[in-house]
Design an enzyme around this catalytic site. Sequence first.
Site, PDB file in Angstrom:
ATOM      1  N   HIS A 164      -2.507  -1.936  -9.635  1.00 13.89           N
ATOM      2  CA  HIS A 164      -3.496  -1.387  -8.705  1.00 13.89           C
ATOM      3  C   HIS A 164      -4.729  -2.289  -8.710  1.00 13.89           C
ATOM      4  O   HIS A 164      -5.097  -2.819  -9.756  1.00 13.89           O
ATOM      5  CB  HIS A 164      -3.889   0.033  -9.139  1.00 13.89           C
ATOM      6  N   HIS A 199       0.885  -1.184   0.000  1.00 12.30           N
ATOM      7  CA  HIS A 199       0.000   0.000   0.000  1.00 12.30           C
ATOM      8  C   HIS A 199       0.917   1.227   0.000  1.00 12.30           C
ATOM      9  O   HIS A 199       1.730   1.380  -0.914  1.00 12.30           O
ATOM     10  CB  HIS A 199      -0.911  -0.107   1.223  1.00 12.30           C
ATOM     11  N   ASP A 251       2.250   5.939  -6.689  1.00 13.55           N
ATOM     12  CA  ASP A 251       3.520   5.879  -5.958  1.00 13.55           C
ATOM     13  C   ASP A 251       4.744   5.851  -6.868  1.00 13.55           C
ATOM     14  O   ASP A 251       5.869   5.913  -6.382  1.00 13.55           O
ATOM     15  CB  ASP A 251       3.550   4.626  -5.067  1.00 13.55           C
TER      16      ASP A 251
HETATM   17  N1  ACO Z   1       4.855  -6.122 -10.881  1.00 15.61           N
HETATM   18  C1  ACO Z   1       4.800  -7.314 -11.502  1.00 15.61           C
HETATM   19  N2  ACO Z   1       3.683  -8.073 -11.557  1.00 15.61           N
HETATM   20  C2  ACO Z   1       2.583  -7.595 -10.979  1.00 15.61           C
HETATM   21  C3  ACO Z   1       2.568  -6.346 -10.314  1.00 15.61           C
HETATM   22  C4  ACO Z   1       3.763  -5.602 -10.288  1.00 15.61           C
HETATM   23  N3  ACO Z   1       3.817  -4.414  -9.654  1.00 15.61           N
HETATM   24  N4  ACO Z   1       1.336  -6.118  -9.813  1.00 15.61           N
HETATM   25  C5  ACO Z   1       0.599  -7.193 -10.139  1.00 15.61           C
HETATM   26  N5  ACO Z   1       1.354  -8.081 -10.846  1.00 15.61           N
HETATM   27  C6  ACO Z   1       0.905  -9.351 -11.404  1.00 15.61           C
HETATM   28  C7  ACO Z   1       0.854 -10.444 -10.356  1.00 15.61           C
HETATM   29  O1  ACO Z   1       2.073 -11.134 -10.265  1.00 15.61           O
HETATM   30  C8  ACO Z   1      -0.268 -11.306 -10.864  1.00 15.61           C
HETATM   31  O2  ACO Z   1       0.220 -12.054 -11.941  1.00 15.61           O
HETATM   32  P1  ACO Z   1      -0.325 -13.553 -12.251  1.00 15.61           P
HETATM   33  O3  ACO Z   1      -1.799 -13.368 -12.499  1.00 15.61           O
HETATM   34  O4  ACO Z   1       0.452 -13.978 -13.424  1.00 15.61           O
HETATM   35  O5  ACO Z   1      -0.043 -14.314 -10.993  1.00 15.61           O
HETATM   36  C9  ACO Z   1      -1.251 -10.299 -11.466  1.00 15.61           C
HETATM   37  O6  ACO Z   1      -0.447  -9.175 -11.814  1.00 15.61           O
HETATM   38  C10 ACO Z   1      -2.340  -9.874 -10.497  1.00 15.61           C
HETATM   39  O7  ACO Z   1      -1.719  -9.418  -9.283  1.00 15.61           O
HETATM   40  P2  ACO Z   1      -2.452  -9.411  -7.864  1.00 15.61           P
HETATM   41  O8  ACO Z   1      -1.422  -9.222  -6.815  1.00 15.61           O
HETATM   42  O9  ACO Z   1      -3.394 -10.537  -7.760  1.00 15.61           O
HETATM   43  O10 ACO Z   1      -3.352  -8.136  -8.049  1.00 15.61           O
HETATM   44  P3  ACO Z   1      -3.828  -7.181  -6.893  1.00 15.61           P
HETATM   45  O11 ACO Z   1      -5.053  -6.532  -7.390  1.00 15.61           O
HETATM   46  O12 ACO Z   1      -3.890  -7.844  -5.580  1.00 15.61           O
HETATM   47  O13 ACO Z   1      -2.571  -6.189  -6.900  1.00 15.61           O
HETATM   48  C11 ACO Z   1      -1.192  -4.600  -5.948  1.00 15.61           C
HETATM   49  C12 ACO Z   1      -2.577  -4.909  -6.490  1.00 15.61           C
HETATM   50  C13 ACO Z   1      -1.019  -5.285  -4.593  1.00 15.61           C
HETATM   51  C14 ACO Z   1      -1.097  -3.086  -5.773  1.00 15.61           C
HETATM   52  C15 ACO Z   1      -0.091  -5.081  -6.918  1.00 15.61           C
HETATM   53  O14 ACO Z   1      -0.270  -4.524  -8.193  1.00 15.61           O
HETATM   54  C16 ACO Z   1       1.319  -4.825  -6.409  1.00 15.61           C
HETATM   55  O15 ACO Z   1       1.842  -5.621  -5.618  1.00 15.61           O
HETATM   56  N6  ACO Z   1       1.952  -3.698  -6.861  1.00 15.61           N
HETATM   57  C17 ACO Z   1       3.267  -3.325  -6.366  1.00 15.61           C
HETATM   58  C18 ACO Z   1       3.128  -2.577  -5.063  1.00 15.61           C
HETATM   59  C19 ACO Z   1       2.530  -1.193  -5.262  1.00 15.61           C
HETATM   60  O16 ACO Z   1       2.943  -0.439  -6.118  1.00 15.61           O
HETATM   61  N7  ACO Z   1       1.563  -0.847  -4.409  1.00 15.61           N
HETATM   62  C20 ACO Z   1       0.943   0.477  -4.406  1.00 15.61           C
HETATM   63  C21 ACO Z   1      -0.502   0.388  -4.756  1.00 15.61           C
HETATM   64  S1  ACO Z   1      -1.209   2.015  -4.914  1.00 15.61           S
HETATM   65  C22 ACO Z   1      -1.338   2.562  -3.328  1.00 15.61           C
HETATM   66  O17 ACO Z   1      -1.459   1.817  -2.398  1.00 15.61           O
HETATM   67  C23 ACO Z   1      -1.291   3.991  -3.122  1.00 15.61           C
END
Ligand code: ACO
Length: 379
Positions: free
Chosen positions: A259, A219, A313
């Site tokens: 996201h 987050h 971010d």
């Molecule tokens: N880099 C690489 N792969 C990613 C990323 C990323 N940043 N984000 C998602 N994916 C991939 C996952 O590996 C997954 O792949 P798969 O289906 O092949 O297994 C797919 O995309 C779906 O990912 P989930 O984690 O299930 O999606 P979720 O909706 O839970 O993810 C999250 C949201 C947690 C923000 C995620 O995108 C992430 O971890 N991002 C990096 C951290 C980040 O930047 N957080 C800030 C969010 S904005 C905020 O809070 C202000």
Amino acid sequence: MESISRGLEDVNIKWTRLTTIDGEKGILWYAGYRIEDIINAKAKAEEIQYLFLYGNLPNRSQLDDFEKKVQQGYKIPDYSIKAITALPRTSDAVALQMNAMATFAATEKFAWNKATDRDTAARIIGQMASVTAVAIRHAMGKEPRLLEPSSSLAESFLKAVFDRSPNEKEIEAMNDALILYLDHEVPASTTAGLVVVSTLSDMYSGIVGALAALKGPLHGGAEEAAAMQFQEIGDPSKVDSWFQENIKSGKKRLMGFGHRVYKTYDPRAKIFKRLAQELNLKGAPKTLYEIAERLEELGIKELGAKGIYPNTDFYSGIVYMGLGFPLQNNIYTALFALSRVTGWMAHFIEYVEEQHRLIRPRAVYVGPSERPFVPLDKR
Ligand code: ACO
């Protein structure tokens, strides 16, 4: 087995008049106003804080009155300052905010009341600003300094942190950051705070709960992690190989990308990108921006088809660094919290005043069925 909603994905837990997001088109509205229109109109952060708490944009005298209420919070007691300075200077800045905000939960007699909730929230914005300034100064090895009234919250805050008068560009960037992070519907932090206030615990405790959730790297913590990742790469010529080794291989997630709601470019990220590009402020080396831009290009090429794009971010850390905030101790997430505290409180007020119900979900039990309890000496 009964189904569960993992991560409460797509579950509506409240209605709101505050923020709405079109995640497919990448549009964010604050009470009906597009985020780009607010920033392009050069709105003052305090106007938008007022909008969130009172429901409408203020006129001049309402704004003046509101700013005075915020300023009443600047003077925080010594024990709140000590809740920060008693800890090592290497402490996590968000945890320091939690400590200091908890001193208000311990000492102030707060009772939810429609007639006073909004004015209390205005004062808490001021308290949170002084708490954040003290926490950041503590990490920077400086003595505590509280905010003093000036022409804006952004200016007072920068002055308190850096002991000097900021220039117009710096005030504008800080002001815009205060607006861009102000609210985002019900992410993990807001939801955590809502769980707390749903027990009719006080506003401060709700903020402490929200801060605890914001701190995590999935987050708000992603902000610092994104900037750290640029720093780790260190040189624009190394971006491609770093990306191959870490992201394409699936070893790491690209921080500041992806996201739960946006499946396209986060509109806030576009504005932060422009600020990072235009400002050319003191702290951030130009190479970090170049690294970020190349990483963005590679990230979209690789992950864009899955709907994974830069989130808010990705570029914000470069803006904070440009303003002179050090990249350490989760300070960037503490700055996010300073902005988001308004959104948290606006959601708490909406929930407690108009749609209150104790948040108490259920869990589907999958453990052993009934069995005899064996005393310790017989096991
Ligand atoms: N880099 C690489 N792969 C990613 C990323 C990323 N940043 N984000 C998602 N994916 C991939 C996952 O590996 C997954 O792949 P798969 O289906 O092949 O297994 C797919 O995309 C779906 O990912 P989930 O984690 O299930 O999606 P979720 O909706 O839970 O993810 C999250 C949201 C947690 C923000 C995620 O995108 C992430 O971890 N991002 C990096 C951290 C980040 O930047 N957080 C800030 C969010 S904005 C905020 O809070 C202000």
